[in-house]
Design a protein around this motif. Structure first.
Motif, mmCIF file in Angstrom:
data_model
loop_
_atom_site.group_PDB
_atom_site.id
_atom_site.type_symbol
_atom_site.label_atom_id
_atom_site.label_comp_id
_atom_site.label_asym_id
_atom_site.label_seq_id
_atom_site.Cartn_x
_atom_site.Cartn_y
_atom_site.Cartn_z
ATOM 1 N N UNK A 2 0.821 -1.206 0.000
ATOM 2 C CA UNK A 2 0.000 0.000 0.000
ATOM 3 C C UNK A 2 0.853 1.253 0.000
ATOM 4 N N UNK A 3 0.334 2.275 -0.674
ATOM 5 C CA UNK A 3 0.964 3.592 -0.660
ATOM 6 C C UNK A 3 -0.021 4.632 -0.175
ATOM 7 N N UNK A 43 5.121 2.854 1.037
ATOM 8 C CA UNK A 43 5.565 4.112 0.438
ATOM 9 C C UNK A 43 4.598 5.231 0.813
ATOM 10 N N UNK A 44 5.173 6.405 1.103
ATOM 11 C CA UNK A 44 4.365 7.592 1.418
ATOM 12 C C UNK A 44 4.935 8.778 0.651
ATOM 13 N N UNK A 45 4.064 9.756 0.417
ATOM 14 C CA UNK A 45 4.506 10.946 -0.310
ATOM 15 C C UNK A 45 3.681 12.150 0.109
ATOM 16 N N UNK A 46 4.324 13.304 0.097
ATOM 17 C CA UNK A 46 3.644 14.571 0.359
ATOM 18 C C UNK A 46 4.551 15.683 -0.129
ATOM 19 N N UNK A 47 3.984 16.577 -0.924
ATOM 20 C CA UNK A 47 4.795 17.646 -1.521
ATOM 21 C C UNK A 47 5.412 18.572 -0.492
ATOM 22 N N UNK A 48 4.802 18.669 0.690
ATOM 23 C CA UNK A 48 5.339 19.589 1.712
ATOM 24 C C UNK A 48 5.987 18.838 2.864
ATOM 25 N N UNK A 49 6.192 17.545 2.722
ATOM 26 C CA UNK A 49 6.889 16.784 3.750
ATOM 27 C C UNK A 49 5.956 16.149 4.769
ATOM 28 N N UNK A 50 6.551 15.658 5.837
ATOM 29 C CA UNK A 50 5.843 14.889 6.854
ATOM 30 C C UNK A 50 5.641 15.742 8.100
ATOM 31 N N UNK A 51 4.674 16.638 8.050
ATOM 32 C CA UNK A 51 4.484 17.605 9.134
ATOM 33 C C UNK A 51 4.022 16.959 10.437
ATOM 34 N N UNK A 52 3.393 15.785 10.357
ATOM 35 C CA UNK A 52 2.897 15.113 11.556
ATOM 36 C C UNK A 52 3.797 13.961 12.004
ATOM 37 N N UNK A 53 4.899 13.744 11.313
ATOM 38 C CA UNK A 53 5.836 12.715 11.705
ATOM 39 C C UNK A 53 5.279 11.307 11.681
ATOM 40 N N UNK A 54 4.570 10.952 10.604
ATOM 41 C CA UNK A 54 3.926 9.635 10.531
ATOM 42 C C UNK A 54 4.648 8.669 9.606
ATOM 43 N N UNK A 55 5.675 9.126 8.895
ATOM 44 C CA UNK A 55 6.333 8.271 7.903
ATOM 45 C C UNK A 55 7.128 7.143 8.544
ATOM 46 N N UNK A 56 7.563 7.341 9.784
ATOM 47 C CA UNK A 56 8.384 6.320 10.426
ATOM 48 C C UNK A 56 9.701 6.152 9.693
ATOM 49 N N UNK A 57 10.030 4.911 9.332
ATOM 50 C CA UNK A 57 11.294 4.659 8.643
ATOM 51 C C UNK A 57 11.161 4.709 7.127
ATOM 52 N N UNK A 58 10.020 5.156 6.634
ATOM 53 C CA UNK A 58 9.823 5.251 5.188
ATOM 54 C C UNK A 58 10.314 6.599 4.667
ATOM 55 N N UNK A 59 10.944 6.573 3.514
ATOM 56 C CA UNK A 59 11.336 7.817 2.868
ATOM 57 C C UNK A 59 10.079 8.539 2.389
ATOM 58 N N UNK A 60 10.055 9.862 2.532
ATOM 59 C CA UNK A 60 8.899 10.649 2.120
ATOM 60 C C UNK A 60 9.135 11.181 0.714
ATOM 61 N N UNK A 61 8.378 10.644 -0.250
ATOM 62 C CA UNK A 61 8.493 11.129 -1.615
ATOM 63 C C UNK A 61 7.799 12.463 -1.794
ATOM 64 N N UNK A 62 8.032 13.105 -2.955
ATOM 65 C CA UNK A 62 7.440 14.410 -3.211
ATOM 66 C C UNK A 62 6.180 14.336 -4.060
ATOM 67 N N UNK A 120 -4.001 9.829 9.862
ATOM 68 C CA UNK A 120 -4.866 8.758 10.374
ATOM 69 C C UNK A 120 -4.880 7.562 9.422
ATOM 70 N N UNK A 121 -4.851 7.841 8.111
ATOM 71 C CA UNK A 121 -4.743 6.745 7.157
ATOM 72 C C UNK A 121 -3.450 5.959 7.380
ATOM 73 N N UNK A 122 -2.357 6.664 7.643
ATOM 74 C CA UNK A 122 -1.080 5.991 7.882
ATOM 75 C C UNK A 122 -1.171 5.077 9.103
ATOM 76 N N UNK A 123 -1.766 5.570 10.165
ATOM 77 C CA UNK A 123 -1.913 4.767 11.386
ATOM 78 C C UNK A 123 -2.725 3.506 11.120
ATOM 79 N N UNK A 141 -2.026 -6.090 4.887
ATOM 80 C CA UNK A 141 -1.584 -4.906 4.146
ATOM 81 C C UNK A 141 -0.289 -4.388 4.748
ATOM 82 N N UNK A 142 0.628 -3.979 3.903
ATOM 83 C CA UNK A 142 1.881 -3.372 4.354
ATOM 84 C C UNK A 142 2.037 -2.005 3.714
ATOM 85 N N UNK A 143 2.179 -0.983 4.535
ATOM 86 C CA UNK A 143 2.430 0.364 4.032
ATOM 87 C C UNK A 143 3.896 0.452 3.630
#
Length: 335
Positions: free
Chosen positions: A6-7, A32-51, A17-20, A28-30
């Motif tokens: 899952x991405x 990959x994550x992405x956000x143009x402005x970064x991870x403002x809530x610190x939910x990515x964990x050990x995943x790289x945050x794509x743009x 909340x979706x990430x949680x 299901x395994x999360x």
């Protein structure tokens, strides 16, 4: 069986909340994550945050949740459809119904699951309400009224209260009653200085003859989330903030003699508050999406249904602009 990959794109107030939930979702395994402005809530964990969405597609995902601003839903959704990825996009489906139609057609033609995140369908109070109505507890249904009011959420900037909040009530009303809107009339107000409407009072009529009313605003200091369905045998009242459901019985029992007299109204009867299992609606929504991707029971809010809800919202905006009742187009899905 290997877990679905899952991405998630969009790590804002809803995306976190979706990430949680994705991380606790069985099967299901999360990845990959992405956000143009970064991870403002610190939910990515050990995943790289794509743009951007290319980051998710490159990760080889099977399914994705789209929680970016509404104006970006079409572009992101079409890219995922082209990549063969099943998608659940946050409501409303798109910025306008033309874009929503393109999204729905893209997922249908690709044979992919396309879902819209109308989360109220997964609220336990509303699910029990629908079941009881379907079982005939109310007899004939007369009216559905909703109130959805509270302070302005700073996360909303690209749509007004109709497409954001009232779309919940439009969808749940059609779903609970299992009937689509025929027409809608609305009045709006702009009281907070923002470009979009922040208050709406709307009425409508459904194909089954049920009349509806919705009071929605972003200007109330208290949070109200209620749905009332009134019928010949009483009323069911759901508080979707607490997931409580109560039944107010019509206490008027006509005797054989009284049945010969004109109808005189109703009286207050028994009041029952039901004990419900209260699972988190977002988790149930994700489980439903996962099961649809796996080819199990498909109970997602389809993109066609999400499109219909958006068309009703647009009709409400048109009614407020013109002062006229607006009929809804005839591309109605089965609910």
């Amino acid at each position: 069986m290997a877990a679905l990959r899952a991405g998630l794109i969009g790590l804002g107030s809803m995306g976190r909340h979706h990430a949680r939930v994705l991380r606790q979702l069985e099967g299901v395994e999360l990845v990959a994550v992405a956000d143009a402005v970064g991870d403002s809530h610190g939910v990515a964990g050990d995943l790289a945050v794509g743009r951007d969405i290319d980051h998710l597609i490159a990760a080889g995902i099977d399914m994705a949740v789209v929680a970016v601003p509404t104006a970006l839903h079409e572009r992101v959704g079409l890219a995922l459809a082209a990549a063969g990825v099943h998608v659940m996009v946050e409501k409303p489906i798109a910025e306008n119904s033309t874009a929503g139609l393109r999204l729905a057609e893209a997922f249908e033609s690709a044979g992919l699951v396309g879902a819209v995140g109308h989360i109220e369908r997964f609220n336990p109070a509303l699910q029990e309400m629908r079941r009881r109505i379907e079982d005939g507890q109310l007899g004939e249904t007369y009216q559905i009224s909703t109130q959805r009011q509270g302070p302005f959420p700073g996360r909303i900037a690209d749509v007004g209260v109709i497409k954001d909040l009232a779309s919940h009530d439009i969808d749940l009303t059609s779903w609970v009653s299992q009937s689509d809107y025929v027409s809608v009339a609305a009045q709006t107000a702009h009281r907070s200085g923002r470009p979009h409407e922040d208050m709406v009072a709307a009425t409508g009529i459904l194909e089954n003859g049920v009349i509806t009313s919705h009071l929605v605003n972003w200007l109330s200091p208290m949070k109200v989330r209620t749905t009332t369905v009134t019928g010949e045998r009483g009323a069911l009242v759901a508080d979707t903030a607490s997931a409580d459901l109560s039944f107010y019985a019509n206490g008027t029992f006509l005797t054989e003699w009284e049945s010969l007299t004109p109808f005189r109204g109703v009286t207050e009867g028994d009041i029952v508050r039901y004990a419900l299992a209260k699972r988190e609606p977002l988790l149930v929504e994700h489980e439903t999406f996962r099961d649809a991707v796996l080819g199990r029971e498909n109970r997602v809010v389809t993109m066609r249904q999400g499109l219909r809800t958006l068309q009703v919202a647009e009709a409400a905006l048109e009614s407020a602009r013109t002062g006229a009742t607006v009929r809804i187009g005839q591309a109605a899905p089965t609910r």
